[in-house]
Every structure is written in structure tokens, then in C-alpha cells.
Design a protein around this motif. Structure first.
Motif, short mmCIF file in Angstrom:
data_model
loop_
_atom_site.label_atom_id
_atom_site.label_comp_id
_atom_site.label_asym_id
_atom_site.label_seq_id
_atom_site.Cartn_x
_atom_site.Cartn_y
_atom_site.Cartn_z
N ALA A 113 0.80 -1.22 0.00
CA ALA A 113 0.00 0.00 0.00
C ALA A 113 0.84 1.28 0.00
N PRO A 114 1.89 1.38 0.82
CA PRO A 114 2.70 2.62 0.81
C PRO A 114 3.29 2.92 -0.57
N ARG A 115 3.79 1.88 -1.26
CA ARG A 115 4.36 2.09 -2.60
C ARG A 115 3.26 2.43 -3.59
N LYS A 152 -7.86 2.56 -1.28
CA LYS A 152 -7.28 1.32 -0.79
C LYS A 152 -5.84 1.52 -0.32
N SER A 153 -5.11 2.39 -1.00
CA SER A 153 -3.70 2.58 -0.64
C SER A 153 -3.54 3.42 0.62
N THR A 154 -4.58 4.17 0.98
CA THR A 154 -4.50 5.03 2.17
C THR A 154 -5.29 4.48 3.35
N ALA A 155 -6.02 3.39 3.13
CA ALA A 155 -6.82 2.81 4.22
C ALA A 155 -5.91 2.20 5.29
N PRO A 156 -6.27 2.36 6.55
CA PRO A 156 -5.46 1.77 7.64
C PRO A 156 -5.39 0.26 7.47
N LYS A 157 -4.23 -0.29 7.73
CA LYS A 157 -4.05 -1.73 7.61
C LYS A 157 -4.82 -2.43 8.72
N LYS A 158 -5.63 -3.41 8.33
CA LYS A 158 -6.42 -4.14 9.30
C LYS A 158 -5.54 -5.08 10.13
N ARG A 159 -5.72 -5.04 11.42
CA ARG A 159 -4.97 -5.93 12.28
C ARG A 159 -5.65 -7.29 12.36
N LYS A 160 -4.82 -8.31 12.35
CA LYS A 160 -5.36 -9.65 12.43
C LYS A 160 -5.83 -9.91 13.87
N LYS A 161 -6.99 -10.48 13.97
CA LYS A 161 -7.53 -10.79 15.29
C LYS A 161 -6.75 -11.93 15.95
N LYS A 162 -6.46 -11.75 17.21
CA LYS A 162 -5.76 -12.80 17.94
C LYS A 162 -6.71 -13.96 18.21
N THR A 163 -6.19 -15.15 18.08
CA THR A 163 -7.03 -16.34 18.33
C THR A 163 -6.59 -17.02 19.60
#
Length: 214
Positions: free
Chosen positions: A174-176, A203-214
Motif C-alpha cells: 500500500a505505501p508504494r 485502498k492505498s491510504t486505508a489503515p491496515k487491518k490488524r489480524k484478530k488474535k485467536t
């Protein structure tokens, strides 16, 4: 380099559509250009009709009217288009379908008209990159598009930045992709292409979604 020079390779500057070429060199792509092509096609010889349709399809593509362009591309006798503009016609057809996310059709056109698409034209590498993208080989696609953007001929780089950003987003780059998208202002006012580039920017500026901890 003026518009007249940039359009060489996908518009014949002489022959039955010379009037359209002259208008385009002065005014750019607009509805009047499309209307001139339609009028000239009505009086053209049968053998020249595919060329007129090819020029219309590409004009609509560059105006951003992707759905309408795709219809005209599909209606055009690709094997009847003159040797001078056939390669750019096929490669722009592939680009149009790629922008519309019609990957299966783009792949089919690439395969069916491979002899024309890969004839050594300046647009050939862009289609190679698109073929890599639709096959899921995004790293290869990025490599092709990055190299393509270093070409000095502006015809080589035509909308390749959009292709590159799309492939980068597939690789979570996304940053690139955002860096590439900083140059998308030039696509404002181009209907569906504008909406496509706006979507890429989002899409390139949207915050990166964090993976939910299991």
C-alpha cells in the motif's frame, strides 16, 4: 512532445479518418471526436470500417468510458483492423477489460490474438504485465510495470501506473501504491477511469487491518 506526436501508433494521420486525426490533435478526446469518427465511418469503404471502430473504441477508452469502449472493442473485427493500428488496438482492448475486472475475457483476448499483441509494439509489455496479474503472478506483474515506467516513450507508459498500483495492492504494498497514486490527478475527469483511480487511492491510504488474535 505534442499530442500529435503522442497519438502516433494508434491513430492514422492520413486516409479516411484524417479529419478525426486533425481534430484530435487540436482538441483531444471528446464526444465531438467520437461523432466525427461515426460520420466518417458511414461514408467509409467496407475495408476501412474496422479501423474506424478501432479508433472509436480507443477514443472511448481514453475518455474513461470503459463500458462503452468494451462494447465497441467487442464489435470490431480485430483481424480486419489494418496492420498499422492492430497491435495497439488489441493491447488497448486488453487494458480496457483489465480495468473493468473482466480478467477472464482479457486473458482470452491475450491468448487468441497473441500474435498481434506481442508483435513488438510499444504497448506489448503492458499486456505482458496484465497477463501476469490476471494469472496471480503479482510480483512478476510489478516487475514488468516498474520497468515499463522507465521507458522514455510516453506511449509505453500510458496508464501503466494504474496497472502497477493495482498489482502492488495485491502484494500488500500500500505505501508504494500510494506513491504511484500521487500522480493520478491527471486522470481526473475521465469517468470510469477516475473512479478506478479514486478506488486505488482509497485502498492505498486505508489503515491496515490488524489480524484478530485467536
Amino acid at each position: 512532445m505534442g499530442l500529435r506526436d503522442r497519438i502516433k501508433g494508434f491513430l492514422k494521420m492520413s486516409g479516411p479518418y484524417a479529419e478525426a486525426a486533425q481534430y484530435l490533435a487540436s482538441h483531444g478526446y471528446d464526444r465531438e471526436y467520437i461523432a466525427i469518427l461515426d460520420r466518417l465511418a458511414q461514408g467509409a469503404k467496407k475495408r476501412d470500417i474496422p479501423d474506424g471502430m478501432a479508433l472509436k473504441a480507443q477514443g472511448l477508452l481514453f475518455m474513461g468510458e470503459l463500458d462503452e469502449a468494451a462494447e465497441v472493442f467487442a464489435q470490431t473485427d480485430a483481424r480486419g483492423v489494418s496492420r498499422e493500428i492492430a497491435p495497439v488496438f488489441i493491447n488497448n482492448y486488453i487494458l480496457c477489460l483489465f480495468f473493468l475486472d473482466r480478467f477472464k475475457e482479457a486473458g482470452e483476448i491475450y491468448k487468441e490474438y497473441n500474435d498481434i499483441a506481442l508483435d513488438g509494439s510499444v504497448y506489448m509489455k503492458r499486456s505482458v504485465g496484465i497477463a501476469e496479474h490476471i494469472s496471480g503472478r503479482y510480483e512478476n506483474a510489478v516487475t514488468v510495470f516498474v520497468k515499463l515506467l522507465t521507458e522514455p516513450d510516453p506511449r509505453c507508459t500510458l496508464m501503466a501506473d494504474i496497472c502497477l498500483a493495482r498489482s502492488m495492492l495485491r502484494l500488500d504494498m500500500a505505501p508504494r501504491a500510494r506513491e504511484i497514486a500521487n500522480g493520478f490527478a491527471k486522470y481526473h475527469g475521465k469517468s470510469q477511469i477516475t473512479r478506478l483511480t479514486d478506488k486505488i487511492i482509497m485502498k492505498s491510504t486505508a489503515p491496515k487491518k490488524r489480524k484478530k488474535k485467536t
